[in-house]
Motif scaffolding. Structure first.
Motif, mmCIF file in Angstrom:
data_model
loop_
_atom_site.group_PDB
_atom_site.id
_atom_site.type_symbol
_atom_site.label_atom_id
_atom_site.label_comp_id
_atom_site.label_asym_id
_atom_site.label_seq_id
_atom_site.Cartn_x
_atom_site.Cartn_y
_atom_site.Cartn_z
ATOM 1 N N GLU A 1 84.561 -3.222 44.512
ATOM 2 C CA GLU A 1 84.946 -3.558 43.151
ATOM 3 C C GLU A 1 83.735 -3.312 42.251
ATOM 4 O OE1 GLU A 1 87.326 -4.399 40.122
ATOM 5 O OE2 GLU A 1 88.007 -4.493 42.202
ATOM 6 N N PHE A 2 83.820 -2.293 41.382
ATOM 7 C CA PHE A 2 82.666 -1.907 40.575
ATOM 8 C C PHE A 2 82.520 -2.800 39.350
ATOM 9 C CE2 PHE A 2 82.698 1.708 43.237
ATOM 10 C CZ PHE A 2 81.423 2.239 43.176
ATOM 11 N N ASP A 3 82.820 -4.066 39.538
ATOM 12 C CA ASP A 3 82.602 -5.014 38.461
ATOM 13 C C ASP A 3 81.944 -6.279 38.990
ATOM 14 O OD1 ASP A 3 82.727 -5.704 35.778
ATOM 15 O OD2 ASP A 3 84.596 -6.827 36.037
ATOM 16 N N ARG B 1 74.451 -3.659 33.249
ATOM 17 C CA ARG B 1 75.572 -4.560 33.559
ATOM 18 C C ARG B 1 75.174 -5.549 34.655
ATOM 19 N NH1 ARG B 1 80.576 -1.193 35.190
ATOM 20 N NH2 ARG B 1 81.462 -3.306 35.295
ATOM 21 N N PHE B 2 74.368 -5.084 35.625
ATOM 22 C CA PHE B 2 73.911 -5.980 36.683
ATOM 23 C C PHE B 2 72.976 -7.044 36.121
ATOM 24 C CE2 PHE B 2 70.438 -6.918 39.681
ATOM 25 C CZ PHE B 2 71.149 -7.600 40.657
ATOM 26 N N ALA C 1 78.534 -8.244 40.904
ATOM 27 C CA ALA C 1 77.080 -8.137 40.975
ATOM 28 C C ALA C 1 76.641 -7.464 42.264
ATOM 29 C CB ALA C 1 76.454 -9.526 40.857
ATOM 30 N N LYS C 2 77.410 -7.643 43.333
ATOM 31 C CA LYS C 2 77.044 -7.035 44.607
ATOM 32 C C LYS C 2 77.004 -5.522 44.512
ATOM 33 C CE LYS C 2 78.633 -6.487 49.371
ATOM 34 N NZ LYS C 2 79.656 -6.860 50.378
ATOM 35 N N THR C 3 78.020 -4.926 43.933
ATOM 36 C CA THR C 3 78.064 -3.471 43.814
ATOM 37 C C THR C 3 77.095 -2.970 42.756
ATOM 38 O OG1 THR C 3 80.390 -3.542 44.442
ATOM 39 C CG2 THR C 3 79.582 -1.507 43.463
ATOM 40 N N LEU C 4 77.001 -3.660 41.642
ATOM 41 C CA LEU C 4 76.096 -3.234 40.572
ATOM 42 C C LEU C 4 74.634 -3.340 40.992
ATOM 43 C CD1 LEU C 4 77.870 -4.849 37.490
ATOM 44 C CD2 LEU C 4 77.914 -2.456 38.199
ATOM 45 N N ALA C 5 74.343 -4.167 42.000
ATOM 46 C CA ALA C 5 72.959 -4.272 42.473
ATOM 47 C C ALA C 5 72.466 -2.938 43.018
ATOM 48 C CB ALA C 5 72.856 -5.345 43.552
ATOM 49 N N ALA C 6 73.372 -2.110 43.556
ATOM 50 C CA ALA C 6 72.969 -0.795 44.069
ATOM 51 C C ALA C 6 72.400 0.065 42.957
ATOM 52 C CB ALA C 6 74.165 -0.111 44.725
ATOM 53 N N PHE C 7 72.955 -0.039 41.751
ATOM 54 C CA PHE C 7 72.455 0.764 40.636
ATOM 55 C C PHE C 7 71.096 0.261 40.157
ATOM 56 C CE2 PHE C 7 77.040 1.237 40.639
ATOM 57 C CZ PHE C 7 77.181 2.607 40.541
ATOM 58 N N ALA C 8 70.900 -1.049 40.205
ATOM 59 C CA ALA C 8 69.587 -1.583 39.848
ATOM 60 C C ALA C 8 68.530 -1.132 40.858
ATOM 61 C CB ALA C 8 69.647 -3.111 39.779
ATOM 62 N N LEU D 1 84.257 -14.155 46.362
ATOM 63 C CA LEU D 1 85.463 -13.658 45.721
ATOM 64 C C LEU D 1 86.378 -14.789 45.281
ATOM 65 C CD1 LEU D 1 86.312 -10.668 48.115
ATOM 66 C CD2 LEU D 1 85.073 -10.620 45.941
ATOM 67 N N ARG D 2 86.185 -15.985 45.845
ATOM 68 C CA ARG D 2 86.958 -17.156 45.443
ATOM 69 C C ARG D 2 86.049 -18.381 45.541
ATOM 70 N NH1 ARG D 2 88.511 -15.670 50.568
ATOM 71 N NH2 ARG D 2 88.283 -17.296 52.172
#
Length: 460
Positions: free
Chosen positions: A421-423, A193-194, A425-432, A215-216
């Protein structure tokens, strides 16, 4: 009843069943154990397994299903207007009811209806726990009686016990494998997803790390740069410093304990070194932040150098101290595993002790030593707390050990701290980052295990 207390009771019943099984086996043999198919101990284990396994399985199933049943009963007892609330609001209400029932803080004012729902939920949970206790103990007693009654000279207790133990080991191995697969799949799916938002080549080869997504549209300071090279460079720099500290100290300690130290001294020194592996990493972090980092800064300033208050050198030195036992203990074990005949042959040819160590023992133990170094390196790569407290959070692309750097693990923690917010790129970068770290540490561990296995096949 508390689950741990129930498990203790079941263990006591299993122990009683073991004793009953042994006595029953000796009784049916007429005082001649040779007439039994198996030894009396196996009949004891047979009764203990019948006493323990069904009740433990029931307890595990009950603990899994009972909270869901209690929640369903809670929802069914609520007024219809509350049951028709949106899912998110209903979930918040249920959390408040559960928190109130367990004595925790709730997010709203406690009224009569909320208190009644909490009292009902607590009552259902208490009844469920009591029922689980009674049923589990009853099944254990019934299993004990059933297995004891089946004992006879013809019962193949050893075969049944060994088959049961084999099944339990297979189940445990399967759980471990499925857990590993689940970890990999969760990392992989979230990383995909990332990479759907950030190109993989930008992530792996980018030179700037600033994961502040906007965020905006008019938000200031949200660059959203996901180049992970500074993180990889910081991880490698700190790991290199740690290995420079751990390898010489660990290897020299292993040589001393294996070849020079008297047995009484070795029995004291080796456990003291291994204590370092049991010290919590947060303690090492405090030591690095309060002692090592100020010492390095004062020393550097006295020499006219500019030293950051948080530096890779401070984190690397303390991390190296932490992983010394990985090198010293494992290297000591593999050096002691070298056959005595190799030492005697070298001495018979006139070699001194130091020549024997350098030319015979060390080369023979080298594969195992390499394995210990790789395991220590993988441990250093995965360390977080020391880096957070001593090296900082700045993603600097530098090779200067006196500068502040950060690592992959630290950024994973930073990205997932707080409400996220688990949607994005910032949060999903942790999984990458986690996927890359998992691949690196897994590769190092596989290489280490293969090297050690090759060593054991050659010298055992």
């Amino acid at each position: 009843m508390n689950s741990f207390l129930l498990i203790a009771i079941l263990l006591v019943l299993a122990s009683v069943g073991y004793q009953f099984g042994q006595r029953r086996a000796r009784s049916v043999s007429g005082g001649h154990p040779s007439t039994l198919h198996s030894r009396p101990q196996y009949y004891g284990f047979y009764v203990a397994l019948w006493c323990g396994i069904p009740s433990v399985l029931l307890m595990a199933l009950w603990l899994i299903l009972e909270p869901h049943v209690a929640e369903w009963m809670l929802i069914s007892n609520l007024p219809e207007d509350i049951q028709s609330l949106p899912e998110d609001r209903l979930s918040l209400l249920l959390n408040d009811v559960k928190n109130l029932a367990s004595g925790n803080i709730v997010s709203r004012e406690v009224d009569a209806s909320l208190q009644a729902a909490a009292d009902g939920y607590a009552s259902v949970r208490q009844i469920g726990n009591a029922a689980m206790t009674v049923v589990a103990i009853a099944i254990a007693v019934l299993g004990l009686a059933f297995a004891r009654k089946r004992i006879s000279p013809e019962l193949r207790a050893r075969n049944l016990v060994e088959r049961t133990v084999s099944v339990l080991m297979i189940i445990a191995s399967t759980i471990a494998i499925l857990t590993t697969i689940g970890i990999v799949m969760s990392l992989l799916f979230e990383a995909m997803r990332f990479f759907a938002r950030v190109p993989w080549y930008e992530f792996l080869f980018g030179l700037e790390w600033s994961p502040q997504t906007a965020l905006r549209a008019d938000q200031v300071g949200a660059s959203g740069a996901f180049g992970a090279i500074p993180l990889f460079a910081g991880t490698l720099l700190i790991t290199f410093i740690a290995m420079c500290v751990a390898v010489p100290i660990g290897l020299f300690s292993a040589i001393y304990m294996s070849e020079y130290a008297p047995q009484r001294m070795r029995a004291i020194v080796k456990p003291m070194l291994e204590i370092l592996a049991g010290v919590p990493t947060v303690v090492y972090g405090f030591f690095a932040a309060l002692t090592v980092a100020p010492f390095i800064r004062r020393t550097g300033e006295s020499l006219g150098m500019t030293v950051s208050s948080e530096s890779a050198l401070a984190a690397g030195v303390v991390m190296g101290i932490m992983i010394i036992p990985f090198v010293s203990s494992l290297s000591d074990d593999v050096m002691n595993a070298v056959p005595r005949a190799l030492r005697d042959g070298a001495f018979a040819l006139g070699a001194t002790k130091s020549e024997t160590i350098k030319q015979v023992i060390f080369p023979a133990a080298l594969p195992g030593i390499v394995g210990s170094l790789l395991l220590a390196m993988s441990r250093a790569i995965g360390e977080t707390m020391i880096v957070v407290m001593a090296a900082g959070l700045a993603a600097n692309l530098t090779a200067d050990p006196l500068e502040a750097v950060t690592t992959v693990t630290v950024q994973i923690v930073t990205l997932l701290v707080g409400d996220q917010e688990f949607d994005s790129a910032k949060t999903l970068a942790a999984f990458a980052l986690g996927l890359v770290l998992f691949a690196v540490t897994l590769t190092l561990n596989v290489i280490a295990l293969n090297v050690v296995r090759r060593y054991r096949e050659k010298y055992d």
